[in-house]
Design an enzyme around this catalytic site. Structure first.
Site: not given
Ligand code: ADP
Ligand code: ASP
Ligand code: MG
Length: 811
Positions: A500, A605, A609, A660, A663, A674, A678
């Site tokens: 979707a 986060v 990694l 990119g 956000e 952000d 995290k």
């Protein structure tokens, strides 16, 4: 001598008839050929009779179809030289049948005897036709030698009489005999009767037994006896060998390929049964025999199911320790001709539960209420209750004997998939474990059992991927590339069953072609909404399913709880749920644990990694996290790395967005939102109860720039460039760099800009990389460092992919 039985589809078309002819004519020894009615004719005869009994001439249409089908078959399959003679036998039979239908419609009465007469025409006609298709065949009428008697309202074979008549009737043995299956006659009055739906198999077994055949061959439309019903499980495959006991158990529990009573007589005489495919005669088929020494080693040979099951339970404290209650229950049921196929009684003895067909349920409850009227009146039995619309599943295999862990594994996989077992039974012979579940869960249960017992060679994960932007698109590409390798090397089948974006969705339980899923989604007519996506997933009720959220949408994150509650695992790159209120984060984790599914969000986060996993491993092995220092904003790090005398702050922000790394709305990164999310997730995973509002902020862009729209921000931010550059230069002159650092220190949480000197592990941090320093009781003097790409679609998608693989629990 051997007996060959051909089912309805085998004699259902001109082409299949020629295959039958070929198979029979190439047999060297004498053969008795038992045939069913032409495919679909028995149903048609019953359907037409039901229309006739309503009165009028509406039945004529159905009757015409029956006539036409047989006449067309004669013209297509029978040599022209034999046609007239055959028609002179068939046409009077069809006329008779027409008259009977007419009689039924006039009198508007359809007794059992009349219906038995009507259905007998199917096999009477087909056997005549087949006897003229095969060269050198003689036609026999089984009503003359298969004799039944009435018992508890059912026609039961009288073996003594039947065996005697069969032996006499086939002496001397013809080279090729053709016999109608299914039909018989009543021993006392000669009325036409039958052996029950699917009964031609039984006719063949009776003949094989009476005449001591060397083997019985059941020719049908599949390659053999399969591990499960191939119409439900498309990965079911043919079982090479079965013992009589295994075959009997599987057939009794609904494997339609053989009519259940068939096996007992041949088993008694140790006559092997071959299941063969008329449409693929060279396929080896299945051998059912006593000698099971070639068993394929698997504990479970097959699964079968009965989809109309009703459970009847008698309960009451007065049953405890009382001798004879069960005898009264089963005697009473037997007298009423009700067959019970599963019984379960706990050792507490305060209830007995048994399974019957839905159609027998009302009568069973009625007769038991009569039987136990007194016991109920005095309160010794408190209730006799029926629960309808259930299904029974049986897993069967002689190698289950003395193999511990089968039941454990079975109930575990059912539980993990949210399938509730209502009742279960395992006989001490240990060849069958059967259990009752809701009918709605049957397909899922069969699939999950088939899959987990490696009846199919691979394990399946059914994926729903929501969000096909940068991360989702990359993930699908990676799945598409790895699918084949995972199947070959890890026996893991990743099946995309739903996809979707914010506009459309597409679902297919058989699997969506991953390579072309984007085009397929674009062409889909189904409009997407979070509600719709959730409803479809729940409705599909598919096993081993995983919901993969690659969106940043709060509305999609809001679905996790319901999905986990429905035993759907969740893998999210979306951070909203794990960083939302602490209580709902806890609730999601607890729900996943309770339902025995996974909620994984490693990529929340540091992208790919292994941070969350590492924290979990440390804590699970007894360590304690004392401090976390982290540069976890790839965006901010990128910005601080490119910003300089030539690249002002506003330009650096724009570059991060274009590459990119940020956000779509970079303010979420710049205002620390952000990083706060995290940090909250890290702190929670480290065992601290933290909310976003607990995080202290030391931002570097004044609050005023975040007011207004995104367009306002882009317009205003260059005004701040000079001031920021001045600050940056001062820091640089001191030999330091700027980093936006998140810190957890014994439960206190903070984000903010820090000046980092060249000795600090955060000093050298290229591009959009992330770095995490974990100070724990074990790693106290020299903290553990995890460092690497912390942003970007490819590594994030790879992290999501790793979480998905983590659910399959393979290495
Ligand atoms: P026939 O008309 O030849 O007697 P049936 O329709 O009675 O054929 O039985 C064959 C069918 O049984 C197959 O086409 C298949 O769909 C169904 N079936 C159900 N369970 C099994 C199973 N375990 N193995 C093979 N076939 C099965
Ligand atoms: N023709 C019967 C039925 O359809 C018997 C059989 O095919 O075995 O039930
Ligand atoms: Mg059959």
């Amino acid at each position: 001598m051997k007996v060959l039985k051909f089912g309805g589809t085998s004699v259902g078309s001109v082409e299949s008839m020629s295959s039958v002819k070929h198979i029979v004519e190439s047999c060297r020894e004498p053969v008795i050929v038992v045939v069913s009615a032409l495919g679909g004719i028995t149903d048609k005869l019953i359907g037409t009779a039901k229309i006739a009994v309503e009165g009028g001439n509406a039945y004529e249409h159905g009757f015409r179809e029956i006539v036409d089908r047989h006449i067309a078959m004669i013209h297509g399959a029978v040599d022209s030289r034999k046609r007239d003679e055959l028609l002179s036998l068939v046409e009077p039979l069809l006329d008779e049948l027409g008259n009977i239908f007419k009689g039924v419609s006039l009198i508007k009465d359809l007794s059992v005897k009349t219906l038995d007469t009507i259905v007998s025409y199917g096999e009477r006609l087909s056997s005549l036709i087949v006897s003229r298709v095969i060269d050198g065949a003689e036609h026999y009428d089984s009503r003359l030698f298969i004799k039944t008697q009435m018992q508890c309202g059912k026609h039961i074979v009288d073996f003594e009489e039947t065996n005697r008549l069969v032996k006499a009737g086939f002496n001397p043995l013809p080279r090729i005999a053709v016999v109608p299956g299914f039909i018989a006659s009543d021993k006392s009055n000669g009325d036409v009767t039958n052996l029950g739906r699917g009964g031609s198999d039984y006719t063949a077994a009776i003949l094989a037994t009476a005449l001591d055949a060397s083997q019985l061959e059941i020719w049908t439309d599949v390659d053999g006896f399969m591990t499960a019903d191939p119409r439900v499980i498309n990965t079911a495959y043919v079982i090479e060998r079965l013992s009589f006991v295994e075959a009997m158990e599987l057939c009794n529990f609904g494997a339609k390929v053989i009519y259940p009573p068939t096996i007992y007589p041949v088993f008694h005489k140790n006559i092997p049964i071959f299941i063969k495919n008329t449409f693929n005669p060279s396929a080896p088929g299945t051998l059912i025999s006593e000698d099971n020494s070639h068993a394929e080693g698997k504990a479970i040979k097959g699964i079968s199911s009965i989809n109309d099951t009703c459970l009847i339970t008698l309960s009451g404290m007065g049953m405890v320790g009382v001798i004879g209650i069960n005898s009264r229950i089963f005697n009473r049921l037997a007298k009423s001709g009700i067959s019970v196929f599963l019984v379960s009684q706990a050792s507490s003895e305060n209830n007995t539960t048994f399974a019957v067909r839905n159609a027998d349920a009302e009568l069973a409850v009625k007769v038991l209420r009569e039987e136990f009227r007194h016991d109920m009146a005095v309160g010794e039995i408190s209730a006799i209750e029926a629960e309808k619309d259930l299904a029974t599943v049986a897993i069967v295999g002689e190698n289950m004997k003395h193999t511990p862990g089968i039941a454990g594994k079975l109930f575990n996989v059912l539980g993990r998939n949210g399938i509730n077992v209502i009742a279960c039974a395992q006989g001490a012979s240990e060849t069958n474990i059967s259990f009752v579940i809701a009918l709605g869960s049957l397909r899922k249960a069969l699939n999950v059992i088939h899959d987990s017992f490696f009846l199919s060679e691979s394990q399946v994960l059914n994926l729903f991927v929501v969000g096909v932007g940068t991360v989702g698109k990359d993930l699908l590409q990676q799945i598409s590339k790895q699918q084949q390798r995972l199947l070959e090397t890890k026996a893991l089948q990743l099946r995309l069953v739903g996809i979707a974006n914010s506009r459309k969705c597409l679902f297919d339980r058989e699997g969506i072609d991953v390579e072309h899923c984007q085009e397929l989604l674009d062409r889909s007519e189904m409009v997407a909404s979070p509600e719709k996506i959730k409803d479809e997933i729940i409705k599909m009720n598919i096993f081993n399913s995983v919901f993969v959220d690659c969106t940043a949408s709060p509305d999609i994150a809001a679905l996790y709880k319901t999905l986990l509650d429905h035993n759907v695992s969740v893998v999210a790159s979306n951070k909203i749920a794990a960083s939302g209120s602490y209580d709902s984060y806890r609730e999601l984790k607890q729900t996943a644990r309770k339902r025995d599914v996974k909620y994984l969000f490693e990529t929340n986060v540091g992208a790919g990694l292994p941070i969350i996993n590492t924290i979990n491993n440390l804590i699970n092995s007894g360590d304690k996290i004392l401090k976390i220092e982290a540069v976890v904003s790839g965006t901010l790090n990128y910005i601080f790395n490119v910003v300089g005398a030539d690249v002002p702050l506003s330009r650096a922000v724009r570059m991060a967005q274009e590459a990119g790394y940020s956000e779509p709305d970079p303010r979420i990164d710049l205002c620390g939102q952000d990083v706060i999310r995290k940090l909250v997730i890290l702190a929670r995973e480290a065992g601290y109860r933290v909310e976003q509002s607990d995080v202290k902020k030391k931002l570097f862009i004044p609050d005023d720039y975040f007011k207004g729209s995104l367009a306002d921000f882009w317009k205003a931010i260059p005004q701040y460039d000079a001031e920021f550059e001045q600050y940056r230069r001062q820091v640089a002159d001191r030999g330091k760099v700027l980093r936006f650092v998140a810190t957890l220190d014994h439960g206190d949480v903070e984000v903010g800009l820090r000046e980092i000197d060249s000795a600090h592990p955060f000093f050298h941090l290229e591009g959009s990389n992330n770095v995490i320093l974990l100070t724990t009781e074990r790693y106290r003097e020299y903290p553990m460092v995890i460092k690497g790409y912390g942003a970007g679609a490819e590594v994030t998608a790879a992290g999501v992919f790793a979480d998905i693989i983590g659910i399959a629990n393979i290495r």
